[in-house]
Design a protein around this motif. Structure first.
Motif, PDB file in Angstrom:
ATOM      1  N   ASN A 131      43.019  42.723  47.915  1.00  0.00           N
ATOM      2  CA  ASN A 131      41.658  42.284  47.619  1.00  0.00           C
ATOM      3  C   ASN A 131      41.357  42.176  46.132  1.00  0.00           C
ATOM      4  O   ASN A 131      40.427  41.491  45.744  1.00  0.00           O
ATOM      5  N   ARG A 132      42.150  42.821  45.289  1.00  0.00           N
ATOM      6  CA  ARG A 132      41.946  42.673  43.846  1.00  0.00           C
ATOM      7  C   ARG A 132      42.162  41.227  43.417  1.00  0.00           C
ATOM      8  O   ARG A 132      41.491  40.739  42.512  1.00  0.00           O
ATOM      9  N   ALA A 133      43.095  40.540  44.067  1.00  0.00           N
ATOM     10  CA  ALA A 133      43.333  39.125  43.744  1.00  0.00           C
ATOM     11  C   ALA A 133      42.110  38.288  44.096  1.00  0.00           C
ATOM     12  O   ALA A 133      41.737  37.372  43.354  1.00  0.00           O
ATOM     13  N   ILE A 134      41.464  38.608  45.205  1.00  0.00           N
ATOM     14  CA  ILE A 134      40.240  37.901  45.603  1.00  0.00           C
ATOM     15  C   ILE A 134      39.148  38.135  44.565  1.00  0.00           C
ATOM     16  O   ILE A 134      38.479  37.202  44.119  1.00  0.00           O
ATOM     17  N   ILE A 135      38.983  39.384  44.163  1.00  0.00           N
ATOM     18  CA  ILE A 135      37.958  39.730  43.171  1.00  0.00           C
ATOM     19  C   ILE A 135      38.235  39.031  41.849  1.00  0.00           C
ATOM     20  O   ILE A 135      37.340  38.446  41.245  1.00  0.00           O
ATOM     21  N   ASP A 136      39.493  39.063  41.403  1.00  0.00           N
ATOM     22  CA  ASP A 136      39.847  38.407  40.142  1.00  0.00           C
ATOM     23  C   ASP A 136      39.554  36.912  40.189  1.00  0.00           C
ATOM     24  O   ASP A 136      39.031  36.336  39.230  1.00  0.00           O
TER      25      ASP A 136
END
Length: 127
Positions: free
Chosen positions: A29-34
């Protein structure tokens, strides 16, 4: 009744004190946030508005009533990419979901913050 309404994002609290950043489909989910943070706020809000209303449960804690999220991961992402005061759509959760959440909710902090566990090179980190 489902009672769909708009509320400020900060008025919805977490139902747990931690969760893991990997979602069930294998992504992080960090990739989504980024990705979302690379967009303008209006674009982020337009994407968030594509999601169905977030299911919440009204729970009384220390004599105050809170809207507790049934989807901590989505709430985490929304809070990470949207500024305070942004209105999001919520609805009362179905009866079975409400009863399940009420029986599990034991957040010592009233759901006001959450630790996000991220596994990096075999080590769990807390953000």
């Amino acid at each position: 009744s489902l009672c769909v309404r708009e509320v400020p994002i900060e008025s919805v609290v977490f139902s747990q004190t931690s969760f893991i950043t990997k979602h069930r489909h294998g992504g992080d989910n960090r990739a989504i946030i980024d990705t979302l943070c690379g967009m303008r706020t209006e674009e982020r809000k337009a994407i968030v508005d594509l999601f169905p209303a977030m299911n919440v449960v009204a729970i009384t804690f220390a004599r105050d009533e809170y809207l507790v999220s049934c989807d901590n991961l989505r709430l985490h992402i929304f809070r990470a990419v949207l500024p305070p005061g942004t209105m999001i759509t919520v609805q009362n959760a179905a009866r079975a979901e409400r009863e399940q959440l009420r029986s599990k909710w034991a957040a010592k902090n009233g759901g006001l913050w959450i630790s996000v566990r991220a596994k990096r090179k075999g080590v769990f980190c807390y953000m």
